[in-house]
Each structure stands twice: as structure tokens, then as C-alpha cells.
Design an enzyme around this catalytic site. Structure first.
Site, PDB file in Angstrom:
ATOM      1  N   CYS A  73       0.849  -1.182   0.000  1.00  0.00           N
ATOM      2  CA  CYS A  73       0.000   0.000   0.000  1.00  0.00           C
ATOM      3  C   CYS A  73       0.889   1.237   0.000  1.00  0.00           C
ATOM      4  O   CYS A  73       1.631   1.478   0.954  1.00  0.00           O
ATOM      5  CB  CYS A  73      -0.906  -0.005   1.217  1.00  0.00           C
ATOM      6  SG  CYS A  73      -1.932   1.453   1.243  1.00  0.00           S
ATOM      7  N   ASN A  75       0.146   4.602  -0.068  1.00  0.00           N
ATOM      8  CA  ASN A  75      -0.159   5.707   0.846  1.00  0.00           C
ATOM      9  C   ASN A  75       0.147   5.321   2.289  1.00  0.00           C
ATOM     10  O   ASN A  75       0.631   6.143   3.068  1.00  0.00           O
ATOM     11  CB  ASN A  75      -1.623   6.117   0.713  1.00  0.00           C
ATOM     12  CG  ASN A  75      -1.882   6.870  -0.578  1.00  0.00           C
ATOM     13  OD1 ASN A  75      -1.035   7.639  -1.046  1.00  0.00           O
ATOM     14  ND2 ASN A  75      -3.036   6.636  -1.179  1.00  0.00           N
ATOM     15  N   HIS A 165      -3.121  -4.023 -10.752  1.00  0.00           N
ATOM     16  CA  HIS A 165      -3.806  -2.804 -11.187  1.00  0.00           C
ATOM     17  C   HIS A 165      -4.235  -2.923 -12.640  1.00  0.00           C
ATOM     18  O   HIS A 165      -3.467  -3.374 -13.482  1.00  0.00           O
ATOM     19  CB  HIS A 165      -2.896  -1.578 -11.037  1.00  0.00           C
ATOM     20  CG  HIS A 165      -2.580  -1.278  -9.615  1.00  0.00           C
ATOM     21  ND1 HIS A 165      -3.394  -0.479  -8.833  1.00  0.00           N
ATOM     22  CD2 HIS A 165      -1.583  -1.709  -8.807  1.00  0.00           C
ATOM     23  CE1 HIS A 165      -2.883  -0.422  -7.616  1.00  0.00           C
ATOM     24  NE2 HIS A 165      -1.788  -1.157  -7.563  1.00  0.00           N
ATOM     25  N   GLU A 214     -10.750   0.574  -5.463  1.00  0.00           N
ATOM     26  CA  GLU A 214      -9.761  -0.317  -4.862  1.00  0.00           C
ATOM     27  C   GLU A 214     -10.324  -1.687  -4.537  1.00  0.00           C
ATOM     28  O   GLU A 214     -11.416  -1.798  -3.973  1.00  0.00           O
ATOM     29  CB  GLU A 214      -9.243   0.293  -3.542  1.00  0.00           C
ATOM     30  CG  GLU A 214      -8.128   1.266  -3.745  1.00  0.00           C
ATOM     31  CD  GLU A 214      -7.478   1.635  -2.410  1.00  0.00           C
ATOM     32  OE1 GLU A 214      -7.250   0.727  -1.578  1.00  0.00           O
ATOM     33  OE2 GLU A 214      -7.226   2.822  -2.210  1.00  0.00           O
ATOM     34  N   CYS A 223      -4.862   6.431  -4.070  1.00  0.00           N
ATOM     35  CA  CYS A 223      -4.234   5.110  -4.031  1.00  0.00           C
ATOM     36  C   CYS A 223      -2.810   5.264  -4.545  1.00  0.00           C
ATOM     37  O   CYS A 223      -2.594   5.609  -5.705  1.00  0.00           O
ATOM     38  CB  CYS A 223      -5.022   4.130  -4.887  1.00  0.00           C
ATOM     39  SG  CYS A 223      -4.285   2.488  -4.994  1.00  0.00           S
ATOM     40  N   THR A 225      -0.171   2.975  -4.793  1.00  0.00           N
ATOM     41  CA  THR A 225       0.268   1.980  -5.775  1.00  0.00           C
ATOM     42  C   THR A 225      -0.472   2.205  -7.100  1.00  0.00           C
ATOM     43  O   THR A 225       0.105   2.011  -8.167  1.00  0.00           O
ATOM     44  CB  THR A 225       0.018   0.537  -5.267  1.00  0.00           C
ATOM     45  OG1 THR A 225      -1.336   0.424  -4.809  1.00  0.00           O
ATOM     46  CG2 THR A 225       0.963   0.171  -4.138  1.00  0.00           C
ATOM     47  N   GLY A 226      -1.751   2.643  -7.002  1.00  0.00           N
ATOM     48  CA  GLY A 226      -2.531   2.908  -8.211  1.00  0.00           C
ATOM     49  C   GLY A 226      -1.977   4.072  -9.016  1.00  0.00           C
ATOM     50  O   GLY A 226      -1.970   4.040 -10.253  1.00  0.00           O
TER      51      GLY A 226
HETATM   52  O1  ZDP Z   1      -4.340  -4.048  -3.493  1.00  0.00           O
HETATM   53  C1  ZDP Z   1      -5.283  -3.782  -2.734  1.00  0.00           C
HETATM   54  O2  ZDP Z   1      -6.080  -4.676  -2.355  1.00  0.00           O
HETATM   55  C2  ZDP Z   1      -5.450  -2.351  -2.268  1.00  0.00           C
HETATM   56  N1  ZDP Z   1      -6.787  -2.111  -1.817  1.00  0.00           N
HETATM   57  C3  ZDP Z   1      -4.455  -2.122  -1.162  1.00  0.00           C
HETATM   58  C4  ZDP Z   1      -4.351  -0.701  -0.755  1.00  0.00           C
HETATM   59  C5  ZDP Z   1      -3.562   0.118  -1.764  1.00  0.00           C
HETATM   60  C6  ZDP Z   1      -3.537   1.545  -1.443  1.00  0.00           C
HETATM   61  N2  ZDP Z   1      -4.544   2.209  -1.011  1.00  0.00           N
HETATM   62  C7  ZDP Z   1      -2.313   2.328  -1.891  1.00  0.00           C
HETATM   63  O3  ZDP Z   1      -2.204   3.501  -1.500  1.00  0.00           O
HETATM   64  O4  ZDP Z   1      -1.455   1.795  -2.585  1.00  0.00           O
HETATM   65  C8  ZDP Z   1      -4.341   2.213  -1.642  1.00  0.00           C
END
Ligand code: ZDP
Length: 283
Positions: A73, A75, A165, A214, A223, A225-226
Site C-alpha cells: 500500500c 499511501n 492494477h 480499490e 491510491c 500503488t494505483g
Molecule cells: O491491493 C489492494 O487490495 C489495495 N486495496 C491495497 C491498498 C492500496 C492503497 N490504497 C495504496 O495507497 O497503494 C491504496
């Protein structure tokens, strides 16, 4: 159970210090504490843990509001690094964190003794279809691949930042039905681990506007990673430069996919909001 509430661009988390609290069932605790009305309310539960990996300093585990455990994650790891430093758990400004996505390295940007921002070495993106994972193709890169969702065809670019993603470029991100299409792609049978879904409007060669659905959490304000996956997808499609500003509902992240070492760098803020204590046997 003592906890600290933090957020990165409004993507909010409950941090629990696993050196002091022993959570037997973190999946269940995540479901309880993340609930907006029946719990504290958060987009995830984050555990600070010791690591047994010699190359790492700490271990981070994260749980989605549905109890599932993602690999990484973006963030949360900025908040995690700030938390460690400000509580004196480490004096390092560059911290090696063991995650299910490998060792990730947040670096604190400190001004006047305060953590102003965190720059994270997110590692190289995973581009192979088997790394994401996505089925029905065996490719080195999943770029402009066709995906049929409820009879509608979408061109997708898929990228792993440790977690999966699916990036879709749209003309107008504000009017796009994220809440409708997002969950259909999250649960699409071609993504065996499910997927996070990013809808991207390219503003110019240096800027992206992003909305996210997500995995395990739904719509969130940001997000990390997003944002990284979306920048990589935009670069793979020749739409932007290698360094971009990503505008999210909760604010902006700077993402760079470095040519010289293939690694992705994410820079953004991290905030602590409050400390608290869960009542009785919760936790
Ligand atoms: O990969 C997942 O199941 C995400 N929901 C994890 C959390 C990722 C995240 N919020 C980030 O900041 O990378 C958001």
C-alpha cells in the site's frame, strides 16, 4: 488496543504497533475497526512489526476493510515511515520495509524537524501477464488489451506494483461511472487475485487525473500503488513523460519511473490525525 489514525491524501488507515499489541486475528480486526459506522473508520489496518529479513528494518502488513491482505500500500507506507521516525522507533531517514511485495524503501523528507513528505522507492513494476496476474494472455506487457465487461469492451493496460492494477484511459474522468464499472472489473474472472482499477484522464504530458476503485475497499480518495501503476501505464502507452503529477480526489502525488534503474518513485505527504483506544475485547 491502542491505535493511531493516519492518512495519505485522505486514504486513511489505522496503525497498530505490533511490538506492543498482539493481534490474533488481524483480518477480523480490520473488518471491525475499518467500518465507518460501527468502528473507527478507515481504508485499511496497518501493522508495525519486527522483521526476520536481514536486509530489512521493519515489516508492514496491511489489511483491507473486507479483511483481505494486499501485498502493498503506497499511501500507508508513507504514514508508516513517518510513524516509526516520530515515535523514535528508528532514527533512520531511509527505512527498509519488508512487505509481501518485497522490500520497499521510504525516505523521509524532513524540514524543521517535521516530516514534510516521504519519497518511496516502490521497486520495479511487474509488467508480465503472469506477474499481474491476468489470464487468457501470456505476454511480456499487457498494453491496450481488450477486456469485455458486461457486454462492453474496454482497452486496458495492466501493471503490478506488488498488487494488481488495471488502468483504463477515459476522456472525462469526472463523469465516468467508477462505482458501477469498478467493481465489475475488480471481480472480473480474468483477474484471479481480483484487481484495483484506475480510471485515468491524461491532462498533458506531465499530469494525470485519476479516480480509483480499490480491491477490497471500493472508492477511496487516493491510491499510491494505483498512481504508480497509472504513471507506468501512461508511459507504456507513450502518453506522458517519465515523471508525472497525479491528481487524485485527496490531493497530488509525484510519480517517476526512472529510466536508469527501472524503479518507480512516489513522493507525497503523510499525516497523523489522532490516537485512540478500542474498547474492551475489540482487537
Ligand atoms: O491491493 C489492494 O487490495 C489495495 N486495496 C491495497 C491498498 C492500496 C492503497 N490504497 C495504496 O495507497 O497503494 C491504496
Amino acid at each position: 488496543m491502542e491505535f493511531t489514525k493516519v492518512h495519505g491524501l485522505g486514504n486513511d488507515f489505522i496503525i497498530v504497533n505490533g511490538f506492543e499489541e498482539d493481534l490474533k486475528q488481524p483480518n477480523r480486526v480490520a473488518q471491525e475497526v475499518c467500518a465507518r459506522n460501527f468502528g473507527v473508520g478507515a481504508d485499511g489496518l496497518v501493522l508495525v512489526l519486527p522483521t526476520e529479513v536481514v536486509e530489512a528494518d521493519f515489516r508492514m502488513r496491511i489489511f483491507n476493510p473486507d479483511g483481505s491482505e494486499p501485498e502493498m500500500c503506497g499511501n500507508a507506507i508513507r504514514c508508516f515511515a513517518k510513524y516509526l521516525y516520530e515515535r523514535g522507533l528508528t532514527e533512520k531517514k531511509s527505512i527498509k520495509v519488508e512487505t509481501l511485495a518485497g522490500i520497499i524503501v521510504p525516505e523521509l523528507i524532513i524540514e524543521d524537524g517535521r516530516v514534510e513528505a516521504v519519497k518511496v522507492d516502490m521497486g520495479p513494476p511487474g509488467l508480465k501477464s503472469s506477474e499481474i496476474p491476468i489470464t487468457e494472455v501470456d505476454k511480456e506487457q499487457v498494453v491496450q488489451e481488450s477486456l469485455t465487461v458486461n457486454g462492453e469492451e474496454y482497452e486496458i493496460t495492466a501493471v503490478s506494483m506488488g498488487n494488481p492494477h488495471c488502468v483504463i484511459f477515459v476522456d472525462d474522468v469526472d463523469s465516468f461511472p467508477v462505482a458501477e464499472v469498478g467493481p465489475q472489473i475488480e471481480e472480473h474472472p480474468r483477474f484471479p487475485e481480483k484487481t484495483n482499477v484506475e480510471f485515468i484522464e491524461v491532462l498533458n504530458e506531465q499530469e494525470l487525473e485519476m479516480r480509483v476503485w480499490e480491491r477490497g475497499a471500493g472508492i477511496t480518495l487516493a491510491c499510491g500503488t494505483g498512481a504508480c501503476a497509472s504513471a507506468v501505464a501512461a508511459i507504456l502507452n507513450d502518453l506522458t513523460a517519465r515523471k508525472v503529477e497525479v491528481h487524485l480526489l485527496g490531493g497530488d502525488l509525484t510519480i517517476e519511473w526512472a529510466e536508469e534503474n527501472n524503479r518507480v518513485y512516489m513522493t507525497g505527504p503523510a499525516e497523523e490525525v489522532f490516537k485512540g483506544q478500542m474498547t474492551e475485547d475489540r482487537g
